[in-house]
Design an enzyme around this catalytic site. Sequence first.
Site, mmCIF file in Angstrom:
data_model
loop_
_atom_site.group_PDB
_atom_site.id
_atom_site.type_symbol
_atom_site.label_atom_id
_atom_site.label_comp_id
_atom_site.label_asym_id
_atom_site.label_seq_id
_atom_site.Cartn_x
_atom_site.Cartn_y
_atom_site.Cartn_z
ATOM 1 N N HIS A 190 -34.369 -18.995 77.869
ATOM 2 C CA HIS A 190 -35.079 -19.541 76.714
ATOM 3 C C HIS A 190 -34.296 -19.350 75.413
ATOM 4 O O HIS A 190 -34.729 -19.783 74.348
ATOM 5 C CB HIS A 190 -36.459 -18.896 76.591
ATOM 6 C CG HIS A 190 -37.436 -19.693 75.795
ATOM 7 N ND1 HIS A 190 -37.764 -19.385 74.489
ATOM 8 C CD2 HIS A 190 -38.141 -20.814 76.096
ATOM 9 C CE1 HIS A 190 -38.634 -20.264 74.034
ATOM 10 N NE2 HIS A 190 -38.892 -21.143 74.982
ATOM 11 N N ASP A 228 -16.221 -19.835 66.785
ATOM 12 C CA ASP A 228 -14.917 -19.198 66.539
ATOM 13 C C ASP A 228 -14.997 -17.677 66.423
ATOM 14 O O ASP A 228 -14.179 -17.051 65.736
ATOM 15 C CB ASP A 228 -14.279 -19.763 65.260
ATOM 16 C CG ASP A 228 -13.673 -21.143 65.476
ATOM 17 O OD1 ASP A 228 -13.296 -21.448 66.616
ATOM 18 O OD2 ASP A 228 -13.596 -21.905 64.499
ATOM 19 N N ASP A 288 -44.384 -8.208 54.530
ATOM 20 C CA ASP A 288 -44.273 -7.799 53.120
ATOM 21 C C ASP A 288 -43.138 -8.507 52.388
ATOM 22 O O ASP A 288 -42.613 -7.972 51.400
ATOM 23 C CB ASP A 288 -44.072 -6.280 53.018
ATOM 24 C CG ASP A 288 -45.306 -5.495 53.451
ATOM 25 O OD1 ASP A 288 -46.413 -6.067 53.418
ATOM 26 O OD2 ASP A 288 -45.149 -4.322 53.833
ATOM 27 N N HIS A 302 -41.814 -26.338 66.161
ATOM 28 C CA HIS A 302 -41.244 -25.482 67.192
ATOM 29 C C HIS A 302 -40.762 -24.144 66.619
ATOM 30 O O HIS A 302 -40.196 -23.317 67.340
ATOM 31 C CB HIS A 302 -40.082 -26.236 67.872
ATOM 32 C CG HIS A 302 -39.689 -25.704 69.195
ATOM 33 N ND1 HIS A 302 -38.392 -25.322 69.489
ATOM 34 C CD2 HIS A 302 -40.395 -25.487 70.328
ATOM 35 C CE1 HIS A 302 -38.328 -24.902 70.736
ATOM 36 N NE2 HIS A 302 -39.529 -24.988 71.275
ATOM 37 N N LYS A 354 -40.376 -20.325 65.136
ATOM 38 C CA LYS A 354 -40.902 -19.024 65.547
ATOM 39 C C LYS A 354 -40.393 -17.968 64.554
ATOM 40 O O LYS A 354 -39.195 -17.643 64.560
ATOM 41 C CB LYS A 354 -40.441 -18.649 66.957
ATOM 42 C CG LYS A 354 -40.698 -19.689 68.053
ATOM 43 C CD LYS A 354 -39.377 -20.218 68.551
ATOM 44 C CE LYS A 354 -39.449 -21.113 69.764
ATOM 45 N NZ LYS A 354 -40.574 -21.912 70.008
ATOM 46 N N LYS A 387 -31.672 -19.662 72.310
ATOM 47 C CA LYS A 387 -31.043 -20.742 71.567
ATOM 48 C C LYS A 387 -30.063 -20.085 70.592
ATOM 49 O O LYS A 387 -30.439 -19.658 69.487
ATOM 50 C CB LYS A 387 -32.063 -21.564 70.769
ATOM 51 C CG LYS A 387 -33.229 -22.122 71.626
ATOM 52 C CD LYS A 387 -34.430 -21.240 71.560
ATOM 53 C CE LYS A 387 -35.697 -21.863 72.084
ATOM 54 N NZ LYS A 387 -35.670 -22.404 73.405
#
Length: 523
Positions: free
Chosen positions: A418, A425, A189, A182, A184, A420
């Site tokens: 979408h 704190d 470079d 999953h 991404k 995440k």
Amino acid sequence: SRQHRCPGSNWQLGGVIRLFLALFFAGLLLTGCASLPENYPRAESTAFADHESTEIGSYFAKTAAKHPGKSGFGIIRYGRPAFTARVAMSDLAEETLDVQYYIWEADATGRILIDRLVRAADRGVRVRLLLDDINIKGRDAYVAALDTHPNIEIRMFNPFANRGTPGLGFLTDFNRVNHRMHNKLMVMDNSLALVGGRNIGNHYFDVAQDANFRDLDIAAGGPVVREISSVFDRFWNGEWSYPISALVDRIYTEADLRATVEKLREQMVLDDYPHPLDQDVAALKSELKGLFDEFIWAPGRIVWDDPDSLKRDGATSEMMEALVRRLDRVDEELLIESAYFVMRGPGVEKLAGLVDKGVRVRVLTNSLASNDVLAAHAGYAERRDDLLAGGVEIHELRPYPGPVSKNLVAGTSKAALHTKAIVFDRKDVFIGSLNLDPRSLDLNTEAGLYVESPVLARQVIAYMEEGVTPERSYRVGLDDDGALYWVAEFDGGEIRYDKDPESTAMQRFTSRFIEILPVEGQL
């Protein structure tokens, strides 16, 4: 007509059914016999070592020397600049591009970015592209043709053995193919990296006309990029990743490559990409030095799941262990934005325990009407009452932002969540691919950046605050009788719902039906 049947129609219907079943079980048998290749050319490779020799690598090396033990970070909030950044990275690469994605759609943005990778390879840039195999059905020839470019190599993570009917792999080889990559990320470079929640496709970059995702990326420069590259190398060289050339049934040639690129560019002319991309990229390139100067330098590291952990039954993921360790140290506030928020019993108890300790816990997730995965919503809804009773603040993204009375304006694009991201704190943040659900924590590999910076935390919080405004989300609560309600804005006032707002009866029925099924571990 429906009433009239010709003689023998019952036999014919039965014959069709028998034929379908015969073909189904024949396919099942063939899939069961199919296996992944064992002997094939497979060369190991690693990230570009001389990263300081490139222009951007030199910049970050000099800047990092002024910030010992730290790396530079900047968040990318919105879809249009997020896509521009990926295109610009492709255009600016001098030596290498390492690209790893779960989904790569065959749409306008998918084609544009592939074309930019091909153009980079034409300039001599080495391109390594690692894709999860879940979304490649029917595109083997296309991918294999691109792989013939002398500077492009493409590998598939955990591929399906039977290329013609990959779906049957879930019936015959479930324990293996149920685990997906999953992650991404994109690295240029070995000097500049982009990590986050976005896959490659129109819906992730504010291009789709029907629905677009709210999402978040984080760009990074400095020492942490070498960590990210080492993670990419681990996946790339690991036994879970197969060269596409080992999975196809013939050898592809330069002629295939030329034909594929020609067709790609013909289709791009027909695509309706709504933004002036070249103008955006040119502006970004001219502003790049200023943007890099605005990077926040702070301690940061990549948090990830080793793909070999997928083979260990009952193993706790590295991501879960890191998350639990950090939750144990939260003192005042926990802010969560997660597309899929499926808490099991221990998770509910953990969050309620934090509230009992005096910690504010706030969550933004999808509503039933905005969620693109009904099963994920069902898993979340099953524990929603318990979370609210435990003192967790819950907001659900509205599918059509703005005043309720203006929601259904013609041409309005539906919104879905979408992102995440977690802020602990107001001091440190996590941004990556990890949803707070069993699939992310137990079944898939995930990756994200954890950064210890109150300054970066403030920026992420500002982004999160946009999501929980009444114009963009419903506030969910329990009344005195323990019944759920939702509150949204209505012409400057409030409107209250007693069932999932803007959802259909079929959506509500389906969600409740899934709640009673024993599938929580797969959500």
